[in-house]
Design a protein around this motif. Structure first.
Motif, PDB file in Angstrom:
ATOM      1  N   UNK A 277      35.652  10.919  15.964  1.00  0.00           N
ATOM      2  CA  UNK A 277      35.613  12.370  15.851  1.00  0.00           C
ATOM      3  C   UNK A 277      35.954  12.821  14.423  1.00  0.00           C
ATOM      4  N   UNK A 278      36.907  12.152  13.792  1.00  0.00           N
ATOM      5  CA  UNK A 278      37.362  12.569  12.471  1.00  0.00           C
ATOM      6  C   UNK A 278      36.477  12.071  11.341  1.00  0.00           C
ATOM      7  N   UNK A 279      35.932  10.869  11.502  1.00  0.00           N
ATOM      8  CA  UNK A 279      35.206  10.240  10.399  1.00  0.00           C
ATOM      9  C   UNK A 279      33.697  10.273  10.580  1.00  0.00           C
ATOM     10  N   UNK A 280      33.245  10.482  11.814  1.00  0.00           N
ATOM     11  CA  UNK A 280      31.817  10.426  12.080  1.00  0.00           C
ATOM     12  C   UNK A 280      31.274   9.019  12.182  1.00  0.00           C
ATOM     13  N   UNK A 281      32.143   8.027  12.086  1.00  0.00           N
ATOM     14  CA  UNK A 281      31.720   6.623  12.147  1.00  0.00           C
ATOM     15  C   UNK A 281      32.455   5.928  13.280  1.00  0.00           C
ATOM     16  N   UNK A 282      31.720   5.197  14.091  1.00  0.00           N
ATOM     17  CA  UNK A 282      32.330   4.466  15.208  1.00  0.00           C
ATOM     18  C   UNK A 282      33.139   3.296  14.674  1.00  0.00           C
ATOM     19  N   UNK A 283      34.431   3.214  14.995  1.00  0.00           N
ATOM     20  CA  UNK A 283      35.222   2.076  14.526  1.00  0.00           C
ATOM     21  C   UNK A 283      34.922   0.818  15.330  1.00  0.00           C
ATOM     22  N   UNK A 284      35.346  -0.312  14.820  1.00  0.00           N
ATOM     23  CA  UNK A 284      35.259  -1.555  15.571  1.00  0.00           C
ATOM     24  C   UNK A 284      36.429  -1.589  16.552  1.00  0.00           C
ATOM     25  N   UNK A 285      36.130  -1.673  17.844  1.00  0.00           N
ATOM     26  CA  UNK A 285      37.155  -1.716  18.878  1.00  0.00           C
ATOM     27  C   UNK A 285      37.344  -3.157  19.320  1.00  0.00           C
ATOM     28  N   UNK A 286      38.535  -3.710  19.081  1.00  0.00           N
ATOM     29  CA  UNK A 286      38.796  -5.129  19.332  1.00  0.00           C
ATOM     30  C   UNK A 286      39.861  -5.243  20.412  1.00  0.00           C
ATOM     31  N   UNK A 287      39.447  -5.658  21.613  1.00  0.00           N
ATOM     32  CA  UNK A 287      40.337  -5.771  22.754  1.00  0.00           C
ATOM     33  C   UNK A 287      40.418  -7.219  23.202  1.00  0.00           C
ATOM     34  N   UNK A 288      41.605  -7.623  23.629  1.00  0.00           N
ATOM     35  CA  UNK A 288      41.830  -9.036  23.931  1.00  0.00           C
ATOM     36  C   UNK A 288      41.033  -9.520  25.129  1.00  0.00           C
ATOM     37  N   UNK A 289      40.703  -8.618  26.078  1.00  0.00           N
ATOM     38  CA  UNK A 289      39.961  -9.081  27.247  1.00  0.00           C
ATOM     39  C   UNK A 289      38.454  -9.002  27.054  1.00  0.00           C
ATOM     40  N   UNK A 290      38.013  -8.653  25.870  1.00  0.00           N
ATOM     41  CA  UNK A 290      36.590  -8.598  25.553  1.00  0.00           C
ATOM     42  C   UNK A 290      36.123  -9.988  25.142  1.00  0.00           C
ATOM     43  N   UNK A 291      35.176 -10.580  25.851  1.00  0.00           N
ATOM     44  CA  UNK A 291      34.723 -11.927  25.479  1.00  0.00           C
ATOM     45  C   UNK A 291      34.098 -11.979  24.088  1.00  0.00           C
ATOM     46  N   UNK A 292      33.732 -10.824  23.541  1.00  0.00           N
ATOM     47  CA  UNK A 292      33.154 -10.783  22.203  1.00  0.00           C
ATOM     48  C   UNK A 292      34.196 -10.506  21.124  1.00  0.00           C
ATOM     49  N   UNK A 293      35.486 -10.535  21.485  1.00  0.00           N
ATOM     50  CA  UNK A 293      36.535 -10.144  20.547  1.00  0.00           C
ATOM     51  C   UNK A 293      36.524 -10.986  19.277  1.00  0.00           C
ATOM     52  N   UNK A 294      36.432 -12.292  19.429  1.00  0.00           N
ATOM     53  CA  UNK A 294      36.431 -13.163  18.247  1.00  0.00           C
ATOM     54  C   UNK A 294      35.244 -12.869  17.347  1.00  0.00           C
ATOM     55  N   UNK A 295      34.089 -12.640  17.963  1.00  0.00           N
ATOM     56  CA  UNK A 295      32.900 -12.327  17.175  1.00  0.00           C
ATOM     57  C   UNK A 295      33.064 -10.983  16.458  1.00  0.00           C
ATOM     58  N   UNK A 296      33.715 -10.038  17.115  1.00  0.00           N
ATOM     59  CA  UNK A 296      33.944  -8.739  16.499  1.00  0.00           C
ATOM     60  C   UNK A 296      34.887  -8.850  15.303  1.00  0.00           C
TER      61      UNK A 296
END
Length: 563
Positions: A277-296
């Motif tokens: 909302x503040x920057x207009x750019x989607x940040x990278x969201x890194x969550x431990x239960x996301x199987x793609x976390x390491x790739x992110x």
């Protein structure tokens, strides 16, 4: 290395500040021991799956083939590999297989962040069972750690420290040394205060400032409310970090990035929405239960994305050298976690790079930051002192952890710049003897020795009102678009609209009172809390965070008289 070779011991514990190069050192030891045929196999135990890949990639750069993909179901180490990388969780799952692999040949076991072997007795017992008979063990940690007598970490020596055991390192390389060697960046800690409002379990609306909370329980509630993503504190501080990233990118760090550290996954998702909302750019969201976390994590490390929002996963060991800003939006405050998290933004790539940590102005965090900041100023000689520099605020005294809070309803919060840390003290934005800070000076914000602490504080304070307007504009735009930025505040304020408007109207007076308290404290050498108590005796009423406008006006006038 000389110390390690001189010791020639089976066990060796290195304590090195995050970002100092523990991986490089450990792999150098491994290469030497393999070449000299002291050992024939290397086993690395890391905290997370992502770090397995990071270790394997680093090993490949020095000619070592360490397999990061082996599971507990596999048998021997593949032919052609010098060894493998595993995790503490894997070792705990089947210690006997790791004992067999490391016992088949003379092995060096590298225990990365060895304090993880104290995360529950089962992990420590499994590590002891798996690696008690190996030829050599090299243990690494980012900071000295303490533990209870009934949870001794295997292969670590201890000494009594009060009622706890403190680890004894065979070699220590601290932040001060690493900074002198230009291995890490100098860090500026920018503390943000603000007023939080919540409804306690008795139905009473309570308001308190992060820096004037009074009791530990009130401070904890104010801190928790400030971290609520639906309030005003979080957007303000995220906007401050985003502006700092923009400035860094324009003055020599074109790929500068920031990390937002959340307490849990729900908060992380909400903070990511605020960033967008503040920057207009989607940040990278890194969550431990996301199987793609390491790739992110790997994608963020090598991309030009501005901000990543994460929980604990990225706080330890993860190497993102372009990350130079950290927004502390978590309730974690142990010394070990603080050092590891700040360590994500201190790894230096050039002599003119600096790091900035934006944190709540609460006593537990200020105490931890002051310890690290004193080391910084020991190496980075500060510029000549200004007229009032000797009168900077004393740091608050650390206090034990507060009791568990009862249920309460978070209403709203606001943020304002409080101070920067300088020589273990809080420095507010005093009127500058040498005149205003030039745009050229601002380019060096965060490099101690180039700007005085007062100038750095003045720069951040001057930008604060601009940030507030930016956040308010983003909130209005979001609401007009059908969003719900301050949902919790609005819902809880039903039937209290007049009081809510009054609180908003008093916000500017409250900021003025807090600034004047800082100036009086700087002039008298008294702590912030002492001046607040003095003004409450002179002008009776509730704490300034909860006082009405007329009380704040009288306190402002009284403080002006004191100056």
């Amino acid at each position: 290395m000389a110390s390690y070779e001189e010791a020639g011991a089976k066990d060796f514990l290195v304590t090195a500040t995050p970002g100092a190069g523990k991986t490089t050192f450990a792999l150098a030891v491994a290469c030497r021991l393999l070449i000299s045929r002291v050992v024939d196999r290397i086993v690395v135990v890391a905290p997370t799956d992502h770090l397995r890949t990071q270790w394997a990639d680093a090993a490949a750069e020095v000619g070592l083939n360490l397999d990061p993909t082996m599971t507990n179901a596999q048998g021997p180490v593949p032919d052609g590999a010098h060894g493998y990388v595993t995790t503490y969780a894997q070792v705990a799952g089947r210690p006997i297989i790791h004992a067999a692999r490391s016992g088949r040949k003379r092995s060096l076991v590298i225990l990365d962040e060895i304090h993880h072997a104290g995360d529950g007795l089962s992990w420590g017992e499994a590590v002891a069972e798996a690696f008690s008979d190996v030829h050599r063990r090299l243990s690494l940690t980012g900071t000295p750690f303490r533990t209870r007598p009934d949870e001794r970490i295997p292969f670590v020596g201890y000494e009594m420290d009060g009622e706890l055991l403190r680890s004894i390192a065979d070699y220590t390389y601290g932040y001060r040394q690493a900074l002198a060697d230009t291995v890490v960046r100098p860090v500026v800690f920018a503390a943000y205060t603000g007023v939080s409002r919540w409804r306690n379990n008795a139905g009473e609306v309570v308001a308190a400032s992060l820096t004037d909370a009074g009791t530990r329980s009130v401070e904890a509630a104010a801190w928790k409310t400030a971290l609520d993503p639906s309030g005003g504190w979080v957007p303000h501080v995220i906007a401050a970090m985003d502006e700092r990233i923009t400035h860094l990118r324009a003055t020599g760090m074109p790929d500068a990035a920031g990390l937002v550290l959340a307490s849990d996954q729900d908060d992380a998702r909400a903070y990511a929405d605020v960033v967008k909302r503040l920057t207009g750019e989607q940040p990278m969201l890194i969550l431990s239960d996301d199987p793609r976390a390491s790739r992110k994590i790997e994608e963020f490390r090598t991309s030009t994305r501005r901000i990543a929002v994460c929980v604990r996963m990225i706080s330890e060991g993860v190497d993102v050298p372009r990350a130079a800003c950290l927004a502390w939006m978590t309730s974690y405050r142990t010394p070990l976690f603080f050092a590891q998290a700040v360590g994500r933004v201190v790894r230096a790539r050039g002599v003119h790079e600096s790091a900035t940590v934006f944190l709540p102005a609460v006593r537990p965090l200020l105490t931890l930051a002051a310890e690290m900041e004193i080391d910084r100023n020991y190496v980075m000689a500060p510029p000549p002192k200004g007229v009032d520099d000797e009168d900077a605020l004393d740091m608050p005294v650390p206090e034990p952890a507060e009791r568990e809070q009862g249920e309460f309803e978070m209403l709203d919060s606001q943020a304002e710049f409080a101070h920067v840390l300088h020589s273990g003290r809080a420095v507010t934005a005093e009127p500058l003897v040498g005149g205003p800070v030039s745009e050229d000076d601002e380019a060096y914000l965060g490099l101690p020795g180039l700007l005085t602490a007062e100038q750095t504080a003045a720069v951040l304070a001057r930008r604060d009102s601009d940030l507030r307007r930016r956040v308010d504009t983003a909130a209005r735009d979001h609401q007009m678009a059908g969003g719900n930025l301050f949902t919790a505040s609005e819902k809880s304020s039903e039937g209290l609209s007049d009081g809510h408007a009054g609180w908003r109207a008093a916000a500017e007076l409250r900021r003025e009172v807090n600034q004047l308290v800082g100036r009086v404290a700087a002039r008298t050498g008294s702590p912030h809390a002492q001046v607040h108590s003095q003004i409450r005796r002179a002008v009776p009423g509730p704490p300034s965070a909860a006082a009405a406008a007329e009380v704040l006006e009288r306190r402002r006038d009284h403080l002006l008289g004191m100056l």
